[in-house]
Design a protein around this motif. Structure first.
Motif, mmCIF file in Angstrom:
data_model
loop_
_atom_site.group_PDB
_atom_site.id
_atom_site.type_symbol
_atom_site.label_atom_id
_atom_site.label_comp_id
_atom_site.label_asym_id
_atom_site.label_seq_id
_atom_site.Cartn_x
_atom_site.Cartn_y
_atom_site.Cartn_z
ATOM 1 N N GLY A 5 0.805 -1.210 0.000
ATOM 2 C CA GLY A 5 0.000 0.000 0.000
ATOM 3 C C GLY A 5 0.841 1.264 0.000
ATOM 4 O O GLY A 5 2.052 1.242 0.093
ATOM 5 N N ILE A 6 0.141 2.403 -0.112
ATOM 6 C CA ILE A 6 0.815 3.705 -0.150
ATOM 7 C C ILE A 6 0.371 4.531 1.044
ATOM 8 O O ILE A 6 -0.818 4.632 1.329
ATOM 9 N N GLN A 7 1.349 5.116 1.735
ATOM 10 C CA GLN A 7 1.068 5.987 2.866
ATOM 11 C C GLN A 7 1.571 7.391 2.546
ATOM 12 O O GLN A 7 2.444 7.564 1.696
ATOM 13 N N THR A 44 5.019 9.075 -8.826
ATOM 14 C CA THR A 44 5.482 7.748 -8.402
ATOM 15 C C THR A 44 5.880 7.813 -6.938
ATOM 16 O O THR A 44 6.753 8.614 -6.575
ATOM 17 N N PRO A 45 5.269 7.011 -6.070
ATOM 18 C CA PRO A 45 5.606 7.076 -4.641
ATOM 19 C C PRO A 45 7.059 6.669 -4.403
ATOM 20 O O PRO A 45 7.623 5.854 -5.138
ATOM 21 N N ALA A 59 14.256 4.410 -2.381
ATOM 22 C CA ALA A 59 14.109 4.863 -3.766
ATOM 23 C C ALA A 59 13.314 6.160 -3.772
ATOM 24 O O ALA A 59 12.137 6.158 -3.432
ATOM 25 N N GLY A 60 13.981 7.259 -4.136
ATOM 26 C CA GLY A 60 13.265 8.530 -4.188
ATOM 27 C C GLY A 60 13.998 9.704 -3.570
ATOM 28 O O GLY A 60 13.378 10.718 -3.241
ATOM 29 N N ILE A 75 4.755 13.401 1.442
ATOM 30 C CA ILE A 75 5.101 12.733 0.197
ATOM 31 C C ILE A 75 4.527 11.315 0.221
ATOM 32 O O ILE A 75 4.552 10.646 1.271
ATOM 33 N N PRO A 76 3.962 10.811 -0.893
ATOM 34 C CA PRO A 76 3.435 9.444 -0.910
ATOM 35 C C PRO A 76 4.585 8.435 -0.879
ATOM 36 O O PRO A 76 5.601 8.615 -1.557
ATOM 37 N N ALA A 77 4.402 7.376 -0.109
ATOM 38 C CA ALA A 77 5.499 6.414 0.060
ATOM 39 C C ALA A 77 4.983 4.997 0.241
ATOM 40 O O ALA A 77 3.910 4.776 0.808
ATOM 41 N N ILE A 78 5.744 4.065 -0.255
ATOM 42 C CA ILE A 78 5.526 2.640 -0.002
ATOM 43 C C ILE A 78 6.486 2.259 1.118
ATOM 44 O O ILE A 78 7.698 2.468 0.999
ATOM 45 N N VAL A 79 5.966 1.728 2.194
ATOM 46 C CA VAL A 79 6.777 1.420 3.366
ATOM 47 C C VAL A 79 7.123 -0.065 3.393
ATOM 48 O O VAL A 79 6.237 -0.921 3.326
#
Length: 295
Positions: A5-7, A44-45, A59-60, A75-79
């Motif tokens: 998911g994206i947080q 792109t997260p 990554a980012g 900022i959107p992120a995948i954890v």
């Protein structure tokens, strides 16, 4: 979105990846990314891993930097959780391989890429899963261009490098940061870097200290001698190999004189000259100088 998911995470809660080997975008490339974020947001997260009460960027790094400059607070992120350090390195390295051509990378960045790709984690199922995930994210759009991932067997062909040269880059991953920086600015050759990589970290630090104090650099034959002395390196050994204590004989009496010159002067005039020849050049130049002054 991937299974994790994206947080939405505060920008300032994400720390850079420890020992991050890649340079952040500058100039036009950074300006373009800032403009894209201003117009479209973060498409792109980023990918982070949980550490304590915060996060570590995988990554980012450039998206985070551009977002901070643009004034974004989140900022959107995948954890990711429970990643090994080896798996985390794959995210860091493969993201940059996708973003940039190999030719655009500095020497130390190439070392990071090749060392990771030839590490024990390469070729494993987990490694392939990470690469597939990164390409799925990039295929949805974003701030960098998608490139086809290549198998381990094609890495040498992909980069136009021989196996021997790849081995040199991988070996130089054992160098301390000071020597890696010298590889980037050209004051240390890759071949000499390979020789120095066989010294322990402490020995490398000592060699670097002596070099900095005396404004000298290590040439090929010196690097070989230092490698041969690995395990028994002292400051006296280093000074002897770097020929820093040449003596001048006058009236049968020996006297040692050390003289420092600015590093840029040394590299401009003496970087490719043997220490024994430097004395002759200085004597001749000083003779002409004082002759012109009528002394």
């Amino acid at each position: 979105a991937p299974d994790s998911g994206i947080q939405v995470i505060p920008v300032d809660q994400i720390k850079p990846f420890h020992e991050h080997p890649f340079r952040l975008y500058q100039g036009e490339r950074l300006d373009d990314m800032i403009e894209s974020i201003k117009e479209h947001g973060i498409l792109t997260p980023v990918i982070v891993r949980k550490i304590g009460f915060g996060y570590e960027m995988l990554a980012g790094h450039n998206r985070q930097n551009a977002a901070r400059i643009e004034g974004l607070k989140e900022i959107p992120a995948i954890v990711k959780e429970n990643l090994t350090d080896e798996e985390a390195w794959v995210y860091v390295v493969e993201t940059n391989v996708i973003q940039r051509s190999f030719g655009d990378l500095s020497v130390t960045e190439r070392i990071a890429v090749l060392a990771t790709r030839y590490d024990k984690v390469c070729g494993t199922k987990k490694h392939e899963e990470i690469i597939e995930e990164l390409h799925r994210l990039n295929d949805t759009g974003g701030h960098y261009v998608h490139q086809q991932a290549k198998s381990r067997e094609l890495i040498g062909q992909e980069y136009g490098m021989t196996g021997r040269n790849i081995a040199r880059y991988v070996r130089c991953n054992q160098l301390i940061p000071a020597f890696k920086k010298m590889l980037d600015d050209g004051s240390l050759t890759l071949v000499s870097g390979v020789e120095l990589s066989f010294l322990s970290e402490g020995e490398q630090e000592l060699v670097s200290k002596v070099m900095e104090q005396n404004g000298v650099r290590v040439k090929g034959n010196m690097a070989k001698k230092l490698k041969a002395a690995a395990g028994d390196i002292t400051e006296e050994t280093i000074r002897s190999i770097l020929e820093l204590d040449k003596t001048v004989t006058e009236a049968g009496k020996k006297d040692s004189v050390n003289m420092k010159v600015p590093a840029d002067v040394y590299y401009r005039y003496f970087s490719e000259v043997d220490a024994s020849e430097i004395q002759n050049i200085l004597v001749e130049a000083l003779g002409l100088y004082f002759k012109a002054k009528g002394e």
